[in-house]
Design an enzyme around this catalytic site. Sequence first.
Site, PDB file in Angstrom:
ATOM      1  CB  SER A 145      12.186 -18.640   5.473  1.00 53.29           C
ATOM      2  OG  SER A 145      13.260 -18.584   4.558  1.00 53.29           O
ATOM      3  CE1 TYR A 164      19.552 -21.266   3.992  1.00 50.81           C
ATOM      4  CE2 TYR A 164      17.657 -19.974   3.331  1.00 50.81           C
ATOM      5  CZ  TYR A 164      18.295 -21.195   3.460  1.00 50.81           C
ATOM      6  OH  TYR A 164      17.658 -22.343   3.065  1.00 50.81           O
ATOM      7  CB  THR A 201      19.414 -22.960   7.261  1.00 45.05           C
ATOM      8  OG1 THR A 201      18.204 -22.958   8.023  1.00 45.05           O
ATOM      9  CG2 THR A 201      19.377 -24.109   6.260  1.00 45.05           C
ATOM     10  CE  LYS A 239      15.369 -26.536   8.530  1.00 44.86           C
ATOM     11  NZ  LYS A 239      15.673 -26.430   7.101  1.00 44.86           N
ATOM     12  CG  HIS A 292      17.266 -27.766   2.955  1.00 43.09           C
ATOM     13  ND1 HIS A 292      17.953 -26.807   3.636  1.00 43.09           N
ATOM     14  CD2 HIS A 292      16.374 -27.090   2.182  1.00 43.09           C
ATOM     15  CE1 HIS A 292      17.534 -25.605   3.281  1.00 43.09           C
ATOM     16  NE2 HIS A 292      16.559 -25.740   2.402  1.00 43.09           N
TER      17      HIS A 292
END
Length: 362
Positions: A114, A137, A163, A235, A259
Amino acid sequence: MSQDFAIPPDVVALSDYARLAQKRLPAMVSAWLDGGAGDGVTHAANLTGWDRIRLAGGVLADMRGASTGLSLYGLALDHPVLLAPVAYHHLAHPEGEIETALGAAATGAVMTLSTLASTRIEDFGSVAQGPWWFQLYAQARREDTESLIRRAEGAGARALVLTVDAPVKLRNTEERIGFRLPDGIGAVNTIGMAPPRVTAMPGRSAAFLGLLETQPRWEDLAWIRAATRLPILLKGVTRPADAIRAIAAGIDGIIVSNHGGRALDGLPASAEILPRIAEATAGRVPLICDGGIRRGTDILKALALGAAAVMVGRPQIHALATGGASGVAHMVTILRAELEVAMALTGCNSLAAISRDVLWQD
Ligand SMILES: Cc1cc2nc3c(=O)[nH]c(=O)nc-3n(C[C@H](O)[C@H](O)[C@H](O)COP(=O)(O)O)c2cc1C
């Protein structure tokens, strides 16, 4: 947090890891990990959504040479179980993401690091033994986003998972317990990156003033596409029209996800969303599905509805908190073994053989 990571012998299913993790982890971490957005309606639906689909057994099939193998973005994988991006693994284990990576590599599961990892991208890349993806992100400033992309490329990421479904959040379970990160654990890869610009405008709520000012837009997707040669998976897509537009913008795959019920409460279960996206995209790019995958039969159902592979989120942290790397490896092994049983009992000797025929039709 207990430091004993021996796996008790009665752990035989993912629900056992969930139960044990809840006992071991501080209440605040469990609230963060196991909670959903709002009233948790979508999170609960993710779990029941797979249960509601019934299977049709298949007998007398020739299962000699059966395999769960697949090829995905140039990777030859032994099975279709991937680890979804989850922030801050150090909340569950002192070695954080590096411990998870050991378990993932031992079982050939692609792990997704992540943006909000509690381990530096470079440190992760230097020890990761198996192929891994980086979840991006987009940041408020493009130069920061580009820096994350370059660092992930440099550290050896094999794909980017962009995402886009959680620019803001509403997590009452975290609010009630007053969730905060303990000292020393945080998003180490975004330190120093500019916070979103907040433009005060009368009559606009806190959410609209914050991240939404700078959340990525379709033009940013085009820019990110041009900024890397890595495959990009989008995503958090739940609307068929968004999936079609994303493919037109050059993305290489879609992660059908709500999510884990942590973004927009009220979205349908992933099991309901997946067939709609599959119908709209008609096989043009691989679909990966996550949300509530807890059994091999859930994987079989997802593949029957059009997914090429699945991701698991919370279970990897439950297993990490309970058994460290061995727990993660065991969790993946359980899912793979369960998938094999499900394939055998529905007469599918390869992932390609899994079709809607395995689903019970009313
Ligand atoms: C505690 C937690 C943290 C998460 N952090 C991220 C994240 O940093 N980036 C991301 O794209 N998704 C994140 N997710 C969503 C997961 O990638 C995944 O979509 C979801 O957990 C799948 O549902 P499941 O937990 O039911 O398997 C997070 C989920 C959880 C539970």
